[in-house]
Design a protein around this motif. Structure first.
Motif, PDB file in Angstrom:
ATOM      1  N   ALA A  36     -19.689   9.813   4.945  1.00  0.00           N
ATOM      2  CA  ALA A  36     -20.752  10.818   4.992  1.00  0.00           C
ATOM      3  C   ALA A  36     -20.631  11.684   6.241  1.00  0.00           C
ATOM      4  N   ILE A  37     -20.362  11.066   7.368  1.00  0.00           N
ATOM      5  CA  ILE A  37     -20.212  11.810   8.624  1.00  0.00           C
ATOM      6  C   ILE A  37     -18.981  12.717   8.555  1.00  0.00           C
ATOM      7  N   GLU A  38     -17.900  12.206   7.961  1.00  0.00           N
ATOM      8  CA  GLU A  38     -16.682  13.007   7.821  1.00  0.00           C
ATOM      9  C   GLU A  38     -16.934  14.239   6.947  1.00  0.00           C
ATOM     10  N   LEU A  39     -17.592  14.055   5.807  1.00  0.00           N
ATOM     11  CA  LEU A  39     -17.880  15.175   4.924  1.00  0.00           C
ATOM     12  C   LEU A  39     -18.853  16.155   5.576  1.00  0.00           C
ATOM     13  N   GLU A  40     -19.824  15.635   6.299  1.00  0.00           N
ATOM     14  CA  GLU A  40     -20.755  16.507   7.009  1.00  0.00           C
ATOM     15  C   GLU A  40     -20.001  17.404   7.988  1.00  0.00           C
ATOM     16  N   THR A  92     -23.088  12.392  -0.828  1.00  0.00           N
ATOM     17  CA  THR A  92     -22.911  11.274   0.104  1.00  0.00           C
ATOM     18  C   THR A  92     -23.971  10.185  -0.064  1.00  0.00           C
ATOM     19  N   GLU A  93     -24.813  10.317  -1.081  1.00  0.00           N
ATOM     20  CA  GLU A  93     -25.884   9.327  -1.271  1.00  0.00           C
ATOM     21  C   GLU A  93     -25.323   7.915  -1.423  1.00  0.00           C
ATOM     22  N   ASP A  94     -24.173   7.784  -2.081  1.00  0.00           N
ATOM     23  CA  ASP A  94     -23.599   6.462  -2.335  1.00  0.00           C
ATOM     24  C   ASP A  94     -22.407   6.146  -1.430  1.00  0.00           C
ATOM     25  N   SER A  95     -22.110   7.018  -0.485  1.00  0.00           N
ATOM     26  CA  SER A  95     -20.913   6.815   0.330  1.00  0.00           C
ATOM     27  C   SER A  95     -21.215   5.961   1.556  1.00  0.00           C
TER      28      SER A  95
END
Length: 263
Positions: A228-232, A220-223
């Motif tokens: 990023a919140i969704e993947l988390e 998620t560094e480049d998202s």
């Protein structure tokens, strides 16, 4: 895994595994400056892949013999290598980042060029006060070629990265800490002790939670923030089903240390 051919007969470095401490050390050992050769780069990639698969290993430490971590790559090798080969160098040096397990770089003295770049690919950088980070490729009429300027810009921003890259500037350990490049800066005599302490600290956490956190943060560094919140959230939900999370909750309520098993 003991007989894994990827861990033996290595060019300019060696691997030591301590099963009792669930630790593997990748040790640069080409005195006096630990210059990293062309073949060594691909061997380093294979070593990290082997250690990633080794069930005895929880944490990997990348360190060096002597007063300098590495003065960089073998310069003449760049002229001898084909353009296609050189274009793949960043993939080899990114092996610590792709490794699912936590990787600690222990840096002292000269940590230049590819030595700096592979340290930037690690998760933690413990530096001694003697450490000097640099990307000196401009002095050769070149630019960093193994991910150095790209990773550095993510950490310190474009202004400081231009200062380091375009001026071949050396960054002392304390400044590296202030700029967020180093995780911790200690007296030179305390470097090994600080690394040992971090290894033991990391071993106390759930292996599956650590692997998940590392991959999530890298991915998620480049998202965007929303992605990023969704993947988390997805990662959190998946860990909710793990044995380690159940053990962590139960240990918390029972006021005892958890015993994580990595599932």
């Amino acid at each position: 895994m003991t007989d894994d051919p990827r861990l033996t007969n290595l060019d300019g470095f060696r691997v030591e595994i301590d099963p009792a401490r669930e630790r593997a050390d990748v040790i640069l050992n080409r005195p006096p400056m630990n210059v990293i050769s062309m073949p060594q780069r691909d061997e380093i990639r294979k070593v990290f892949e082997a250690l990633d698969e080794d069930p005895r290993v929880r944490v990997i430490v990348l360190r060096a013999e002597g007063e300098h971590f590495s003065s960089g790559g073998y310069i003449k090798g760049f002229l001898d290598a084909s353009p296609e080969h050189v274009s793949k160098l960043a993939w080899n040096i990114a092996a610590p980042a792709r490794c699912a397990k936590p990787v600690i770089a222990a840096n002292r003295g000269y940590t230049f060029g590819v030595g700096f770049e592979i340290s930037l690919a690690c998760d933690f950088r413990i530096v001694s006060e003697t450490c000097r980070y640099a990307l000196p490729e401009q002095k050769l009429g070149q630019i960093p070629g193994s991910g150095g300027s790209a990773r550095l810009q993510k950490i310190v921003g474009i202004t400081r990265t231009k200062d380091i890259v375009m001026r071949s500037k050396r960054i002392p350990g304390r400044q590296a800490l202030d700029w967020g490049i180093a995780t911790e800066c200690v007296a030179d005599a305390d470097l090994e002790k600080a690394v040992d302490a971090l290894v033991d600290e990391l071993r106390a956490f759930s292996p599956i939670a650590q692997r998940t956190a590392k991959k999530l943060l890298n991915d998620t560094e480049d998202s965007t923030l929303a992605i990023a919140i969704e993947l988390e959230g997805h990662c959190y939900s998946r860990l909710r089903q793990s044995d380690d999370f159940r053990e962590g909750v139960e240990a918390f309520h029972e006021k005892r240390q958890p015993k994580f098993i990595g599932s």
